[in-house]
Scaffold this motif. Structure first.
Motif, PDB file in Angstrom:
ATOM      1  N   HIS A  89      30.475  13.027 -12.792  1.00  0.00           N
ATOM      2  CA  HIS A  89      29.205  12.448 -12.329  1.00  0.00           C
ATOM      3  C   HIS A  89      28.083  12.721 -13.331  1.00  0.00           C
ATOM      4  O   HIS A  89      27.296  11.830 -13.657  1.00  0.00           O
ATOM      5  CB  HIS A  89      28.822  13.009 -10.958  1.00  0.00           C
ATOM      6  CG  HIS A  89      29.749  12.587  -9.873  1.00  0.00           C
ATOM      7  ND1 HIS A  89      29.771  13.196  -8.652  1.00  0.00           N
ATOM      8  CD2 HIS A  89      30.708  11.627  -9.813  1.00  0.00           C
ATOM      9  CE1 HIS A  89      30.687  12.618  -7.884  1.00  0.00           C
ATOM     10  NE2 HIS A  89      31.271  11.675  -8.577  1.00  0.00           N
ATOM     11  N   ARG A  90      28.032  13.955 -13.805  1.00  0.00           N
ATOM     12  CA  ARG A  90      26.991  14.339 -14.761  1.00  0.00           C
ATOM     13  C   ARG A  90      27.104  13.515 -16.048  1.00  0.00           C
ATOM     14  O   ARG A  90      26.098  13.025 -16.577  1.00  0.00           O
ATOM     15  CB  ARG A  90      27.094  15.833 -15.067  1.00  0.00           C
ATOM     16  CG  ARG A  90      25.889  16.412 -15.772  1.00  0.00           C
ATOM     17  CD  ARG A  90      25.986  17.926 -15.892  1.00  0.00           C
ATOM     18  NE  ARG A  90      26.117  18.591 -14.600  1.00  0.00           N
ATOM     19  CZ  ARG A  90      25.099  18.880 -13.794  1.00  0.00           C
ATOM     20  NH1 ARG A  90      23.884  18.560 -14.146  1.00  0.00           N
ATOM     21  NH2 ARG A  90      25.297  19.497 -12.648  1.00  0.00           N
ATOM     22  N   GLU A  91      28.332  13.318 -16.541  1.00  0.00           N
ATOM     23  CA  GLU A  91      28.542  12.527 -17.757  1.00  0.00           C
ATOM     24  C   GLU A  91      28.141  11.073 -17.540  1.00  0.00           C
ATOM     25  O   GLU A  91      27.524  10.456 -18.405  1.00  0.00           O
ATOM     26  CB  GLU A  91      29.998  12.619 -18.210  1.00  0.00           C
ATOM     27  CG  GLU A  91      30.368  13.965 -18.798  1.00  0.00           C
ATOM     28  CD  GLU A  91      31.856  14.120 -19.065  1.00  0.00           C
ATOM     29  OE1 GLU A  91      32.642  13.197 -18.746  1.00  0.00           O
ATOM     30  OE2 GLU A  91      32.233  15.181 -19.601  1.00  0.00           O
ATOM     31  N   ALA A  92      28.481  10.526 -16.378  1.00  0.00           N
ATOM     32  CA  ALA A  92      28.129   9.135 -16.082  1.00  0.00           C
ATOM     33  C   ALA A  92      26.615   8.960 -16.010  1.00  0.00           C
ATOM     34  O   ALA A  92      26.063   7.994 -16.554  1.00  0.00           O
ATOM     35  CB  ALA A  92      28.778   8.698 -14.769  1.00  0.00           C
ATOM     36  N   LEU A  93      25.951   9.901 -15.354  1.00  0.00           N
ATOM     37  CA  LEU A  93      24.493   9.809 -15.237  1.00  0.00           C
ATOM     38  C   LEU A  93      23.804  10.012 -16.583  1.00  0.00           C
ATOM     39  O   LEU A  93      22.817   9.340 -16.888  1.00  0.00           O
ATOM     40  CB  LEU A  93      23.973  10.810 -14.209  1.00  0.00           C
ATOM     41  CG  LEU A  93      24.321  10.459 -12.767  1.00  0.00           C
ATOM     42  CD1 LEU A  93      23.948  11.602 -11.835  1.00  0.00           C
ATOM     43  CD2 LEU A  93      23.645   9.171 -12.343  1.00  0.00           C
ATOM     44  N   THR A  94      24.329  10.913 -17.396  1.00  0.00           N
ATOM     45  CA  THR A  94      23.774  11.126 -18.731  1.00  0.00           C
ATOM     46  C   THR A  94      23.912   9.858 -19.562  1.00  0.00           C
ATOM     47  O   THR A  94      22.969   9.439 -20.243  1.00  0.00           O
ATOM     48  CB  THR A  94      24.480  12.309 -19.434  1.00  0.00           C
ATOM     49  OG1 THR A  94      24.237  13.492 -18.665  1.00  0.00           O
ATOM     50  CG2 THR A  94      23.962  12.507 -20.849  1.00  0.00           C
ATOM     51  N   HIS A  95      25.076   9.225 -19.476  1.00  0.00           N
ATOM     52  CA  HIS A  95      25.287   7.968 -20.202  1.00  0.00           C
ATOM     53  C   HIS A  95      24.315   6.895 -19.715  1.00  0.00           C
ATOM     54  O   HIS A  95      23.699   6.189 -20.524  1.00  0.00           O
ATOM     55  CB  HIS A  95      26.742   7.501 -20.024  1.00  0.00           C
ATOM     56  CG  HIS A  95      27.015   6.182 -20.646  1.00  0.00           C
ATOM     57  ND1 HIS A  95      27.155   6.020 -22.002  1.00  0.00           N
ATOM     58  CD2 HIS A  95      27.163   4.945 -20.096  1.00  0.00           C
ATOM     59  CE1 HIS A  95      27.368   4.744 -22.271  1.00  0.00           C
ATOM     60  NE2 HIS A  95      27.381   4.077 -21.133  1.00  0.00           N
ATOM     61  N   LEU A  96      24.154   6.805 -18.407  1.00  0.00           N
ATOM     62  CA  LEU A  96      23.239   5.827 -17.826  1.00  0.00           C
ATOM     63  C   LEU A  96      21.805   6.074 -18.292  1.00  0.00           C
ATOM     64  O   LEU A  96      21.099   5.142 -18.693  1.00  0.00           O
ATOM     65  CB  LEU A  96      23.313   5.888 -16.303  1.00  0.00           C
ATOM     66  CG  LEU A  96      22.378   4.966 -15.538  1.00  0.00           C
ATOM     67  CD1 LEU A  96      22.764   3.511 -15.753  1.00  0.00           C
ATOM     68  CD2 LEU A  96      22.400   5.309 -14.064  1.00  0.00           C
TER      69      LEU A  96
END
Length: 121
Positions: A89-96
């Motif tokens: 989740h953290r990686e996805a949000l960082t990418h976003l």
């Protein structure tokens, strides 16, 4: 149908990401046996060695475990699954966030958008 891969990352890492997502989304449930290497390799249209490398990486992460001759199973360790889910989740949000900011959207605009969309629910 063969899985879709892009040229930006090694295929085995793309397989790791896909199977990790399948585990964390519940496609493969805790303590469930996953298909054998050859079957997964056939489905993904990749060499079995590539699939083996990906599954070994998931074992190293603790998401998969080998049960002697019975095959590979998704871990039943809820803490490992929770940490992996949080990391994903953290990686996805960082990418976003990085993508939005590269388009000139400020953090404040992102926060405002999230708050407004939450109010609309």
């Amino acid at each position: 149908m063969a899985w879709q891969f892009h040229g930006r990352a090694p295929v085995y890492l793309q397989i790791v990401s896909r199977i990790r997502a399948d585990i964390l989304s519940g496609t493969y449930k805790a303590d469930e046996q996953i298909p054998p290497v050859r079957q997964l390799a056939f489905e993904a249209a990749v060499n079995p060695n590539t699939m083996q490398r990906a599954l070994s990486e998931l074992e190293r992460e603790g998401l998969l475990c080998v049960r002697s001759t019975a095959g590979r199973f998704v871990t039943s360790d809820e803490e490992i699954l929770r940490r992996a889910r949080e990391t994903m989740h953290r990686e996805a949000l960082t990418h976003l966030l990085n993508e939005a900011m590269s388009l000139g959207i400020t953090r404040d605009e992102i926060i405002t958008f999230i708050q407004e969309s939450k109010e609309g629910e």
